[in-house]
Design a protein around this motif. Structure first.
Motif, mmCIF file in Angstrom:
data_model
loop_
_atom_site.group_PDB
_atom_site.id
_atom_site.type_symbol
_atom_site.label_atom_id
_atom_site.label_comp_id
_atom_site.label_asym_id
_atom_site.label_seq_id
_atom_site.Cartn_x
_atom_site.Cartn_y
_atom_site.Cartn_z
ATOM 1 N N ASN A 1 -5.668 9.020 -4.674
ATOM 2 C CA ASN A 1 -4.876 7.864 -4.950
ATOM 3 C C ASN A 1 -5.619 7.302 -5.861
ATOM 4 O O ASN A 1 -5.097 6.012 -6.132
ATOM 5 N N GLU B 1 0.865 -1.195 -0.058
ATOM 6 C CA GLU B 1 0.155 0.105 0.127
ATOM 7 C C GLU B 1 0.725 1.186 0.059
ATOM 8 O O GLU B 1 0.596 2.287 -0.856
ATOM 9 N N ASN B 2 1.955 1.210 0.716
ATOM 10 C CA ASN B 2 2.930 2.442 0.911
ATOM 11 C C ASN B 2 3.617 2.665 -0.330
ATOM 12 O O ASN B 2 4.301 3.704 -0.383
ATOM 13 N N ASP C 1 -8.457 11.618 0.546
ATOM 14 C CA ASP C 1 -7.328 10.648 -0.025
ATOM 15 C C ASP C 1 -7.478 9.687 -0.813
ATOM 16 O O ASP C 1 -6.754 9.290 -1.733
ATOM 17 N N ASN D 1 -2.603 12.961 2.360
ATOM 18 C CA ASN D 1 -2.334 11.645 3.070
ATOM 19 C C ASN D 1 -1.947 11.471 4.286
ATOM 20 O O ASN D 1 -2.539 10.549 5.103
ATOM 21 N N SER E 1 2.709 2.673 -3.157
ATOM 22 C CA SER E 1 1.722 3.681 -3.810
ATOM 23 C C SER E 1 1.560 5.199 -3.212
ATOM 24 O O SER E 1 1.786 6.170 -3.656
ATOM 25 N N ASP E 2 1.338 4.947 -1.883
ATOM 26 C CA ASP E 2 1.089 6.268 -0.993
ATOM 27 C C ASP E 2 2.271 7.027 -0.888
ATOM 28 O O ASP E 2 2.489 8.345 -1.058
#
Length: 309
Positions: A198, A142-143, A194, A170, A145-146
């Motif tokens: 994303n 996930e992170n 958010d 974020n 991407s974030d």
């Protein structure tokens, strides 16, 4: 002047990415931590158990950062490079993933549990070694991407304001975007903004994960198949994409009971195969690093296309 600004965006993104590779996140006095502290102070004045109060909180906090970003953008390449370094967290993410795998391989569950909060908001006290490996791997997915793909893409499109504004969005989601008693209504706006910010980056991450799957012994078709079949089952419109594509690329199974400090959630199964091991966690870190480099290339192309237009 317009072409010069756009060109400085591409160069600044590359330099900022290089700074993140070399220096990672500063351990003290990080601007994101400063923003978090300021947002907590703001919350004392804006908080109410109401969605509109959350909308006001989001608008003031993110709007202030966008204003700062617009002023800072006058600094050209240097400003873009520093903003990129501030917004990215790729090197620190990879380092935390490796550290988690090292501690789990050494049987150091106490150390692994102490490290987990740097990766995600789950309750480490209830997790065994397998649970810690799965939590870390899902967080890496996930992170990626974030913490890298999204800020790079927003930087390519909107320069310094895009980089800093995305990081503010974020960060607020991580602070108040929860479905618990305090933030069910107040954090609604933070979570929805958010999600919107994303939407495209998560899908770019999924595509890059599929394309680069052979680098970790995976198959692009398996990553895409897991994405198409499983992503929509996830409660997040974006986390489902990146976690499912990562699971497919690695040939593992993610999901299941997930314990947060605010309570437990039963997450859907993503991918096929066995539960992840520490070896899979190390493969996920390698995949994340490759996707981050691919995202930089995409961001540079986007910035140059916008310059020519």
């Amino acid at each position: 002047m317009r072409e010069q600004r756009a060109s400085s965006t591409a160069v600044g993104l590359v330099l900022g990415f290089a700074l993140d590779r070399v220096l990672a996140d500063p351990r003290r006095l990080h601007p994101v931590a400063g923003f978090g502290s300021a947002a907590m102070v703001l919350e004392r004045s804006t908080y109410a158990d109401d969605r509109w109060a959350g909308v006001l909180h989001e608008a003031v906090a993110v709007g202030s950062v966008l204003g700062i970003g617009a002023l800072a953008a006058r600094g050209g390449v240097l400003a873009t490079a520093l903003a990129t370094w501030t917004a990215l967290g790729g090197r620190s993410l990879a380092r935390a993933g490796h550290d988690m795998a090292d501690r789990l391989d050494a049987g150091d569950l106490t150390g692994a549990r102490e490290l987990l909060p740097s990766l995600c908001g789950r309750d480490p006290s209830v997790l065994d070694a397998d649970g810690l490996a799965r939590a870390a791997l899902e967080s890496i997915a996930e992170n990626t991407s974030d913490a890298t793909v999204a800020p790079l893409l927003w930087g390519a499109v909107a320069g310094v304001p895009g980089l800093l504004g995305y990081r503010a969005v974020n960060t607020l989601d991580a602070m108040i975007g929860y479905r618990n008693e305090r933030y069910e209504r107040f954090g609604w706006a933070a979570a929805r903004v958010d999600d919107a910010a994303n939407l495209v980056p998560a899908r770019v991450t999924g595509v890059l994960t599929a394309v680069l799957a052979p680098l970790v012994g995976g198959r692009p078709g398996a990553a895409l198949r897991a994405w198409r079949r499983d992503a929509a089952k996830h409660p997040s419109p974006n986390a489902g994409v990146v976690e499912a594509s990562m699971a497919g690329a690695l040939g593992i199974r993610l999901g299941g009971r997930t314990q947060y400090r605010h309570g437990a959630e039963l997450r859907p199964t993503l991918g096929d195969g066995p539960a992840p091991t520490t070896a899979d966690l190390r493969r996920a870190v390698r995949m994340s690093t490759a996707v981050q480099a691919g995202a930089l290339a995409v961001a540079v192309v986007v910035a140059e296309v916008l310059r020519r237009r």
